[in-house]
Write a protein that holds these residues in place. Structure first.
Motif, mmCIF file in Angstrom:
data_model
loop_
_atom_site.group_PDB
_atom_site.id
_atom_site.type_symbol
_atom_site.label_atom_id
_atom_site.label_comp_id
_atom_site.label_asym_id
_atom_site.label_seq_id
_atom_site.Cartn_x
_atom_site.Cartn_y
_atom_site.Cartn_z
ATOM 1 N N SER A 16 -12.501 14.215 -17.352
ATOM 2 C CA SER A 16 -12.945 12.543 -16.959
ATOM 3 C C SER A 16 -12.739 11.770 -18.014
ATOM 4 C CB SER A 16 -14.471 13.138 -16.615
ATOM 5 O OG SER A 16 -15.364 13.155 -17.574
ATOM 6 N N GLU A 17 -13.393 10.608 -16.916
ATOM 7 C CA GLU A 17 -13.625 9.668 -18.360
ATOM 8 C C GLU A 17 -13.839 9.295 -20.157
ATOM 9 O OE1 GLU A 17 -11.697 6.790 -18.024
ATOM 10 O OE2 GLU A 17 -10.844 7.906 -16.202
ATOM 11 N N ASP A 18 -14.832 10.410 -19.459
ATOM 12 C CA ASP A 18 -15.608 10.411 -21.272
ATOM 13 C C ASP A 18 -15.694 12.236 -21.176
ATOM 14 O OD1 ASP A 18 -16.850 11.510 -18.738
ATOM 15 O OD2 ASP A 18 -18.666 10.528 -19.697
ATOM 16 N N PHE A 19 -15.542 12.874 -20.811
ATOM 17 C CA PHE A 19 -14.971 14.299 -21.305
ATOM 18 C C PHE A 19 -13.787 15.288 -20.806
ATOM 19 C CE2 PHE A 19 -16.464 18.775 -20.695
ATOM 20 C CZ PHE A 19 -17.433 18.655 -21.415
ATOM 21 N N ILE A 20 -12.891 16.179 -22.039
ATOM 22 C CA ILE A 20 -11.902 16.409 -22.318
ATOM 23 C C ILE A 20 -12.904 18.262 -22.850
ATOM 24 C CG2 ILE A 20 -9.702 16.506 -22.537
ATOM 25 C CD1 ILE A 20 -9.795 13.702 -23.190
ATOM 26 N N ILE A 21 -11.882 18.660 -21.296
ATOM 27 C CA ILE A 21 -11.800 20.617 -22.483
ATOM 28 C C ILE A 21 -10.200 20.704 -22.657
ATOM 29 C CG2 ILE A 21 -12.586 22.296 -21.706
ATOM 30 C CD1 ILE A 21 -15.045 21.996 -21.104
ATOM 31 N N LEU A 22 -9.642 21.644 -23.251
ATOM 32 C CA LEU A 22 -8.497 22.152 -23.194
ATOM 33 C C LEU A 22 -8.315 23.126 -24.057
ATOM 34 C CD1 LEU A 22 -7.302 19.320 -25.598
ATOM 35 C CD2 LEU A 22 -6.257 19.522 -22.653
ATOM 36 N N TRP A 23 -7.942 24.362 -22.981
ATOM 37 C CA TRP A 23 -7.675 25.697 -24.238
ATOM 38 C C TRP A 23 -5.942 25.846 -24.280
ATOM 39 C CZ3 TRP A 23 -5.025 30.365 -20.884
ATOM 40 C CH2 TRP A 23 -5.148 31.246 -21.728
ATOM 41 N N ILE A 24 -5.958 26.697 -25.623
ATOM 42 C CA ILE A 24 -5.043 26.073 -26.061
ATOM 43 C C ILE A 24 -4.725 28.017 -26.582
ATOM 44 C CG2 ILE A 24 -3.236 25.488 -28.037
ATOM 45 C CD1 ILE A 24 -5.124 23.248 -28.230
ATOM 46 N N LYS A 25 -3.466 28.841 -25.902
ATOM 47 C CA LYS A 25 -3.151 29.796 -25.958
ATOM 48 C C LYS A 25 -2.012 29.863 -26.875
ATOM 49 C CE LYS A 25 -2.297 34.028 -23.684
ATOM 50 N NZ LYS A 25 -1.148 34.920 -24.274
ATOM 51 N N ASN A 26 -2.263 31.208 -27.541
ATOM 52 C CA ASN A 26 -0.672 31.569 -29.084
ATOM 53 C C ASN A 26 -0.196 32.344 -27.498
ATOM 54 O OD1 ASN A 26 0.767 32.628 -29.666
ATOM 55 N ND2 ASN A 26 -0.434 32.715 -31.990
ATOM 56 N N GLN A 27 0.734 32.230 -27.073
ATOM 57 C CA GLN A 27 1.893 33.279 -26.230
ATOM 58 C C GLN A 27 2.182 34.270 -26.549
ATOM 59 O OE1 GLN A 27 1.489 32.002 -23.940
ATOM 60 N NE2 GLN A 27 3.442 31.195 -22.355
ATOM 61 N N LYS A 28 2.123 34.197 -28.428
ATOM 62 C CA LYS A 28 2.604 35.465 -29.015
ATOM 63 C C LYS A 28 1.208 36.423 -29.115
ATOM 64 C CE LYS A 28 6.522 34.216 -29.855
ATOM 65 N NZ LYS A 28 8.069 34.576 -29.508
ATOM 66 N N TYR A 29 0.273 36.155 -28.403
ATOM 67 C CA TYR A 29 -0.852 37.253 -28.441
ATOM 68 C C TYR A 29 -1.455 37.625 -26.931
ATOM 69 C CZ TYR A 29 -5.434 38.563 -29.152
ATOM 70 O OH TYR A 29 -7.039 39.308 -28.707
ATOM 71 N N THR A 30 -1.767 38.848 -26.625
ATOM 72 C CA THR A 30 -2.069 39.586 -26.122
ATOM 73 C C THR A 30 -3.580 40.636 -26.239
ATOM 74 O OG1 THR A 30 -1.023 40.969 -24.975
ATOM 75 C CG2 THR A 30 -0.345 39.484 -24.142
ATOM 76 N N LEU A 31 -3.963 40.514 -25.927
ATOM 77 C CA LEU A 31 -5.586 41.758 -26.085
ATOM 78 C C LEU A 31 -5.066 43.169 -26.213
ATOM 79 C CD1 LEU A 31 -7.862 42.706 -27.009
ATOM 80 C CD2 LEU A 31 -8.730 42.810 -24.301
ATOM 81 N N LEU A 32 -3.594 43.522 -25.665
ATOM 82 C CA LEU A 32 -2.955 44.278 -25.731
ATOM 83 C C LEU A 32 -2.142 44.392 -27.161
ATOM 84 C CD1 LEU A 32 -1.276 45.204 -22.237
ATOM 85 C CD2 LEU A 32 -3.453 46.211 -23.006
ATOM 86 N N HIS A 33 -1.513 43.731 -27.410
ATOM 87 C CA HIS A 33 -1.138 43.841 -28.705
ATOM 88 C C HIS A 33 -1.963 44.007 -30.013
ATOM 89 C CE1 HIS A 33 2.130 41.324 -26.938
ATOM 90 N NE2 HIS A 33 3.098 42.568 -27.616
ATOM 91 N N GLU A 34 -3.023 43.610 -29.946
ATOM 92 C CA GLU A 34 -4.224 44.277 -30.664
ATOM 93 C C GLU A 34 -5.088 45.078 -30.583
ATOM 94 O OE1 GLU A 34 -8.417 42.126 -31.232
ATOM 95 O OE2 GLU A 34 -7.043 40.511 -31.081
ATOM 96 N N LEU A 35 -5.356 45.716 -29.218
ATOM 97 C CA LEU A 35 -5.021 47.352 -29.527
ATOM 98 C C LEU A 35 -4.607 47.988 -29.872
ATOM 99 C CD1 LEU A 35 -7.085 46.672 -25.928
ATOM 100 C CD2 LEU A 35 -8.553 46.895 -28.168
ATOM 101 N N ALA A 36 -3.170 47.752 -29.741
ATOM 102 C CA ALA A 36 -2.087 48.574 -30.002
ATOM 103 C C ALA A 36 -1.741 48.594 -31.260
ATOM 104 C CB ALA A 36 -1.022 48.342 -28.820
ATOM 105 N N GLY A 37 -2.167 47.485 -31.919
ATOM 106 C CA GLY A 37 -1.437 47.358 -33.167
ATOM 107 C C GLY A 37 -0.613 46.646 -33.964
#
Length: 102
Positions: A16-37
């Motif tokens: 908005s004019e006085d508020f910004i929210i951004l989400w920045i995701k690493n395309q190389k990361y997924t939770l499945l990768h982390e769980l599988a090591g």
């Protein structure tokens, strides 16, 4: 909001004019990768330029979206309807909340 070139990051956001929210995701990361090591590539620090932003000072709070820890807080300034953010190194993903302070 999208970076012109640089790291392999996905950027989504709302504003908005006085508020910004951004989400920045690493395309190389997924939770499945982390769980599988399976390793993934950490994205180094960079610059994200936002356009059509009202001039003034903004309080930016960066949070890791996986563990909810604050990465950094800083005061940034937009000039000429542009705001440059120095992004932290991103392993998984981060969110940044920007609130205009003047």
């Amino acid at each position: 909001f999208f970076p012109r070139k640089g790291p392999d990051l996905e950027v989504r956001g709302i504003r908005s004019e006085d508020f910004i929210i951004l989400w920045i995701k690493n395309q190389k990361y997924t939770l499945l990768h982390e769980l599988a090591g399976i390793s993934f590539t950490k994205q180094e620090e960079g610059v994200l330029e936002l356009k059509d932003i009202p001039d003034g000072k903004w309080l930016a709070e960066w949070v890791n979206t996986v563990n909810s820890l604050t990465v950094k807080s800083e005061l940034v300034e937009s000039q000429g309807s542009k705001l440059k953010l120095l992004t932290p190194a991103i392993s998984e993903s981060v969110a940044v909340k920007l609130v205009k302070v003047n």
